[in-house]
Design a protein around this motif. Structure first.
Motif, short mmCIF file in Angstrom:
data_model
loop_
_atom_site.label_atom_id
_atom_site.label_comp_id
_atom_site.label_asym_id
_atom_site.label_seq_id
_atom_site.Cartn_x
_atom_site.Cartn_y
_atom_site.Cartn_z
N GLU A 1 44.21 34.85 36.37
CA GLU A 1 44.60 34.48 37.78
C GLU A 1 45.63 33.62 37.99
OE1 GLU A 1 41.07 34.01 40.00
OE2 GLU A 1 40.69 36.03 40.04
N PRO B 1 46.47 40.03 38.15
CA PRO B 1 45.67 39.76 37.07
C PRO B 1 44.50 40.90 36.54
CG PRO B 1 45.02 39.07 39.39
CD PRO B 1 46.08 39.60 39.28
N ARG C 1 51.11 30.26 34.16
CA ARG C 1 50.31 30.31 35.53
C ARG C 1 50.07 28.94 36.17
NH1 ARG C 1 44.89 28.51 33.93
NH2 ARG C 1 44.72 28.18 31.78
#
Length: 764
Positions: A33, A113, A150
């Motif tokens: 994520e 994701p 990320r």
């Protein structure tokens, strides 16, 4: 924000020409994520004989990308089975930049994701059947590598609270995220009290599951007052990302407030309260992804001077599309791998009332269920319509049910939501839908009944339609039919199923008959491959006549198992198996090699030299069985014993030639009419088998192989060995006499010698 870089790689794998999805190489990745960019480094190199394949031809490599499930690809442009939905994917073709190596790069900004799948293959070839080990094969190896970047500690917005933010001159944007639980019909993001040098020079972007892109839902706060961006029918149980971006060239600091409101469709007159009780927050994850995230049942964190949170008034709204209906769960019954049935409580017949939809949920487990086929079947009970012209529409959507306020709409799509439409009525009472490689998660099926009128579809009155609903997960579509085989494949820890078609049939479910073999063609190929083994009858007769009973038994064994192996090995429906396929194949290969072995040993004529020549027959059977068990298709495992037998024959013939001081066999007729033709026929058979045979011409080239091999045995098998005779000693006179010695008959080239020759006279 703070960025973290992760690196993932996979082991190189050999690529194969595309024939079906079973021939591709599948790679599984997981993207975390809050990823802002993912870069795939696609490395491809050639190998030949353990070294770099500089001499290998350049063959294009196609790579497919898809999020959530493997790609449903169709490079041969075949027809899909009826009622099959084909999800999209992205394809990339790699070209060679160096003689033995090439590299491609594929970037994805703000990827979704979860699971990502890469599928790679070579273009379809001509289908040549190559003998394993005959020459060094060109191998094309493919290795994907993934680099992700990320963000960490993304600020979390809490529904019903205001977040104050000041954007410094050197900052371009601020990123937030908010979690949307189940039964949410609307997400409203609003920018308040925006103060800057030029009014409110901000863009507001919203996207589900991943940070927004340039084409995400966008609102220019300069042109809209108030600056509100709404998302109807949001995805349940997912993060929504909010990006507040400053216009380029705006000087100074921009201050603003951001707030999010979630509308609970189970209570259409209320928005979600600012303080979620523990029972209502059960749908939220335990961690919100930031240091100040809320856990289950926690209250909001304390405020800070630059990040103030306080409740805002919650307006009481009641939109027609904000009402949701009870979702009926399904019972999951796992029978086998990719064989799952979803049963409806108090089903399978369901009632669809005229005033509201009936909603069902089908939960597919992550990773485990994405490698099969999701099947859905609707069957209308016409007798329940009471003569009304009723049509039942079904919308299958992923992660959120479609509950549109427009009751006359027959579409399953919105601006941000796409689904699959099914319909049944009195004329067409059955509807099916197949989704190969479905995305995992929750699938919602909404059923509603509408009556057809002159003005289109309108809500029905006092008619409750009854529908039979069947939902299940299967490995392949219709088990690939009669012209295909459903194979369960594995890549690392991921399982998936695919069809492997035969007899010229193609397609995802082996239903495309554009190149299919006709029944007559299948019957002809089977008869040719089976009846060509009758050519072994003459060698059997010659062996019996020459008293080679062991050789005759081997030829009969070969003829029998070769016939029934090819009867069982056919790709179509003209198939007959008397035993398991593996047993028939082993016996066919063993009989073929034993035929060569016993023929060569018989040609060596070892009986006068080696009294126990039968030991060689037993040794050959054991060696060949071992070789076949090690590698049934390996060249040297099969060629080694044959060369060993030829070596024994060469040593025996050389020993006779040296001892007799004459070429063996001695007669030119034996060489001209038997040995040379037999050797040429056998060589022609080997050349056809090794270099000419392909999948298209297999049935007649391999039949010719049977004829030539059997014919060569008839020429090469030696004639019957004559019994050894020795003349008794002549009476000798006293004192001096003579003794007549006659050697045993060894003339291999003489079929019927009339008299025994006197080779020597011995004096006594």
């Amino acid at each position: 924000g703070l960025f973290v870089t992760d690196y993932f790689t996979r082991t190189p794998r050999k690529l194969s020409p595309f024939r079906s999805f079973a021939s591709i190489e599948l790679f599984h990745f997981h993207i975390p994520e809050d990823t802002v960019i993912a870069v795939w480094n696609l490395i491809t190199f050639k190998e030949q004989g353990g070294t770099f394949g500089d001499q290998c031809p350049d063959r294009s490599i196609t790579v497919y990308f898809r999020s959530g499930a493997p790609s449903v690809i169709n490079p041969l442009h075949t027809h899909f089975p009826r009622d099959t939905a084909v999800p999209g994917s992205f394809a990339l073709t790699l070209t060679w930049t160096l003689p033995n190596r090439t590299t491609g790069v594929f970037n994805v900004t703000s990827p979704l994701p979860g699971d990502w799948f890469l599928a790679a293959h070579l273009p379809k070839d001509e289908g040549k059947i190559s003998v394993k080990g005959l020459y060094e094969e060109c191998q094309y190896l493919f290795q994907p590598q993934l680099i992700v970047q990320r963000l960490v500690n993304i600020a979390v917005l809490y529904p019903g609270h205001v977040t104050e933010q000041s954007m410094a001159p050197h900052n371009r944007s601020c990123l937030y995220k908010v979690f949307v639980p189940s039964y949410t019909s609307r997400v409203l993001v609003e920018v308040l009290r925006c103060r800057g040098a030029e009014g409110c020079p901000l863009w507001l972007r919203v996207r589900a599951k991943a940070p927004p892109l340039h084409n995400s839902t966008t609102l220019d706060c300069r042109e809209h007052t108030p600056c509100q961006l709404a998302q109807d029918l949001p995805f349940w149980q997912h993060w929504y990302y909010v990006l507040v971006e400053k216009h380029p060239g705006v000087p100074g600091t921009v201050s603003f407030q951001v707030t999010v409101q979630l509308t609970d469709c189970s209570r259409p007159s209320l928005a979600r309260p600012p303080f979620l009780p523990s029972s209502a927050s059960m749908n939220m994850p335990h961690s919100f992804g930031s240091a100040g995230g809320l856990g289950l049942g926690d209250s909001p964190p304390p405020t800070s001077p630059n990040d103030t949170k306080h409740p805002v008034p919650i307006p009481v709204t009641s939109h027609a599309g904000e009402r949701c209906w009870p979702v009926r769960p399904t019972l999951r019954n796992e029978l086998d791998t990719f064989s799952v049935h979803f049963y409806i409580f108090f089903g399978p017949n369901v009632s669809v009332p005229p005033d509201r939809p009936a909603v069902f949920v089908i939960n597919l487990l992550p990773v485990l269920d994405s490698g099969g086929v999701l099947n859905l079947e609707l069957r209308l009970n016409v007798s329940s319509l009471c003569g009304e012209n009723v049509t039942v529409f079904g919308c299958l959507n992923h992660e959120v049910p479609l509950t549109s306020g427009d009751n006359t709409s027959v579409t399953c799509e919105t601006e941000s939501l796409a689904g699959f439409l099914l319909s049944v009525n009195a004329t067409a009472s059955l509807s099916r839908l197949r989704i190969p490689y479905p995305q995992t998660g929750s699938w919602y099926l909404s059923l509603r009944s509408l009556c057809a009128t002159e003005h289109g579809f309108e809500p029905c009155t006092n008619v409750t339609a009854e529908v039979y609903l069947r939902a299940y997960l299967s490995p392949c579509i219709n088990d690939c039919g009669i012209y295909g085989q459903c194979k369960l494949l594995r890549t690392n820890n991921y399982l998936y199923a695919a069809c492997e078609c035969k007899a010229g049939w193609n397609g995802w479910g082996c239903t495309d008959n554009a190149e299919a073999f006709s029944y007559g063609f299948q019957l002809l190929s089977t008869l040719l491959l089976c009846l060509s083994n009758v050519m072994f009858v003459p060698p059997v007769a010659i062996a019996v006549r020459s008293h080679y009973l062991l050789e005759a038994a081997v030829y009969i064994f070969t003829m029998f198992f070769s016939t029934f192996y090819h009867a069982c090995d056919q790709p179509g429906i003209v198939v007959f198996c008397i035993m398991e396929y593996d047993v028939l194949q082993f016996c066919d290969f063993l009989g073929s090699l034993m035929s060569v072995w016993v023929t060569v040993i018989a040609m060596a004529r070892l009986q006068p030299v080696v009294k126990q020549a039968s030991v060689l027959y037993l040794l050959g059977a054991m060696l060949l069985s071992m070789a076949l068990q090690m590698d049934r298709h390996g060249l040297w495992n099969l060629l080694g014993p044959s060369l060993f037998a030829l070596g024994i024959m060469a040593v025996a013939w050389t020993a006779r030639t040296i001892r007799r001081r004459h070429c063996y066999p001695p007669t030119w007729k034996r060489w001209a009419f038997y040995l040379c033709p037999g050797a040429l026929i056998a060589a022609a058979a080997v050349l056809l088998y090794a270099f000419v045979e392909t999948e298209e011409n297999y049935f007649y080239i391999h039949s010719i192989w049977h004829l030539l091999i059997a014919g060569s045995v008839g020429f090469l098998l030696p004639p019957r060995a004559k019994p050894s005779r020795r003349l008794g000693p002549l009476p000798r006179r006293k004192g001096c006499g003579y003794q007549l010695c006659v050697n045993e008959q060894e003339e291999l080239g003489l079929v019927d010698p009339a008299v025994a020759s006197i080779n020597s006279i011995c004096t006594s």
